[in-house]
Structures are given as C-alpha cells and as structure tokens.
Design a protein around this motif. Structure first.
Motif, PDB file in Angstrom:
ATOM      1  N   GLY A  11      -6.162  -6.815 -12.247  1.00 31.01           N
ATOM      2  CA  GLY A  11      -6.362  -6.387 -10.954  1.00 31.01           C
ATOM      3  C   GLY A  11      -4.583  -6.427  -9.985  1.00 31.01           C
ATOM      4  O   GLY A  11      -3.939  -4.938  -9.907  1.00 31.01           O
ATOM      5  N   LEU A  12      -3.154  -6.286 -11.080  1.00 32.19           N
ATOM      6  CA  LEU A  12      -1.561  -6.068 -10.763  1.00 32.19           C
ATOM      7  C   LEU A  12      -1.732  -4.092 -11.588  1.00 32.19           C
ATOM      8  O   LEU A  12      -1.177  -3.782 -10.637  1.00 32.19           O
ATOM      9  N   ASP A  13      -1.711  -4.597 -12.572  1.00 35.13           N
ATOM     10  CA  ASP A  13      -2.100  -3.833 -13.159  1.00 35.13           C
ATOM     11  C   ASP A  13      -2.830  -2.779 -12.154  1.00 35.13           C
ATOM     12  O   ASP A  13      -2.209  -1.240 -12.476  1.00 35.13           O
ATOM     13  N   ALA A  14      -4.042  -2.364 -11.876  1.00 36.77           N
ATOM     14  CA  ALA A  14      -5.111  -1.412 -10.814  1.00 36.77           C
ATOM     15  C   ALA A  14      -4.396  -1.005  -9.852  1.00 36.77           C
ATOM     16  O   ALA A  14      -3.430  -0.021  -9.374  1.00 36.77           O
ATOM     17  N   ALA A  15      -3.711  -2.515  -9.245  1.00 37.75           N
ATOM     18  CA  ALA A  15      -2.986  -2.105  -7.873  1.00 37.75           C
ATOM     19  C   ALA A  15      -1.739  -1.448  -7.914  1.00 37.75           C
ATOM     20  O   ALA A  15      -1.688  -0.313  -7.342  1.00 37.75           O
ATOM     21  N   ILE A  16      -0.769  -1.680  -9.322  1.00 33.44           N
ATOM     22  CA  ILE A  16       0.452  -0.939  -9.373  1.00 33.44           C
ATOM     23  C   ILE A  16       0.299   0.489 -10.396  1.00 33.44           C
ATOM     24  O   ILE A  16       0.997   1.876  -9.546  1.00 33.44           O
ATOM     25  N   ALA A  17      -0.998   0.691 -10.534  1.00 31.80           N
ATOM     26  CA  ALA A  17      -1.397   2.960 -10.889  1.00 31.80           C
ATOM     27  C   ALA A  17      -1.290   3.068  -9.822  1.00 31.80           C
ATOM     28  O   ALA A  17      -1.508   4.086  -9.998  1.00 31.80           O
ATOM     29  N   VAL A  18      -2.298   2.515  -8.343  1.00 33.35           N
ATOM     30  CA  VAL A  18      -2.838   3.301  -7.351  1.00 33.35           C
ATOM     31  C   VAL A  18      -1.012   3.819  -6.710  1.00 33.35           C
ATOM     32  O   VAL A  18      -0.402   3.940  -5.964  1.00 33.35           O
ATOM     33  N   MET A  19       0.124   2.358  -7.009  1.00 35.42           N
ATOM     34  CA  MET A  19       1.461   2.503  -6.057  1.00 35.42           C
ATOM     35  C   MET A  19       2.353   2.995  -6.822  1.00 35.42           C
ATOM     36  O   MET A  19       2.844   3.862  -5.943  1.00 35.42           O
TER      37      MET A  19
END
Length: 116
Positions: A11-19
């Motif tokens: 999930g952190l990988d996904a959130a950082i991709a969006v951010m």
C-alpha cells in the motif's frame, strides 16, 4: 494508446506512486479548505514554477485527486478542488505532517548538503 496496469508491492508503494514528487502534497494541503484558481494556487505553493504547477495539476487530475472546473465566462475562470479521493489522501497525510511539525527543528538541523 495502450493502457498499462501497474502492480505495487504494498500500500505504501501505491500511495507514493500517486503522491510522487515534492509538490503534490503541498498542492493537496493548499486545496484542503476549498477550491482555488490557478493564480491562487501558484501564490499559495511558494517556489513552484508555472510549468511544474501545470504538470502536477494535470497528473493529479488524471489520478483522480482533484477536479478541474472550467467556467465559460469572460475572462475564463478555472478552479481546482479536491475529490473525495484527494480528501482521503490529505487525511492520511495529516499524521505525517504533524510528525514533521513535531520534529521540524531536528529535521532543519540535518546536514542536507552531505546527503544529496
């Protein structure tokens, strides 16, 4: 154009991709209290160039973090506001912002020129 699906490790990988990047968090923060026009955003997010702001806003619209409302009037008016998705990310980032506030003196004392 072929649409590619990206897979994330967590999930952190996904959130950082969006951010991704320095500016999106600051743009989210600027829009938390309501819609702003481009010029207002540029003044609020100090240090960002017009070109970079345009690119970041387009990416954020594409990822669904913000909504771009065009008012057909003279002179033309465009407002940017957070979507529900954008508000949710802003809420998730609030504890990180508080951590930064709580530790700002320590963070400012880091010898950044030795890290970069």
């Amino acid at each position: 154009m072929k649409e590619t699906k990206r897979e994330f490790t967590c999930g952190l990988d996904a959130a950082i991709a969006v951010m991704g990047g320095k500016w999106k968090g600051l743009i989210l923060f600027a829009l938390q209290d309501g819609p702003l026009r481009f010029g207002e955003l540029r003044r609020t997010v100090s240090g960002i160039s017009e070109r970079v702001l345009i690119m970041q806003l387009r990416e954020m619209e594409t990822t669904g973090l913000l909504h771009r409302e065009v008012y057909h009037q003279v002179p033309p008016k465009v407002e940017y506001s957070l979507t529900e998705f954008g508000h949710a990310l802003n809420d998730a980032m609030a504890p990180l912002g508080q951590w930064g506030e709580d530790n700002i003196e320590r963070i400012e004392s880091i010898p950044w020129d030795q890290i970069r």
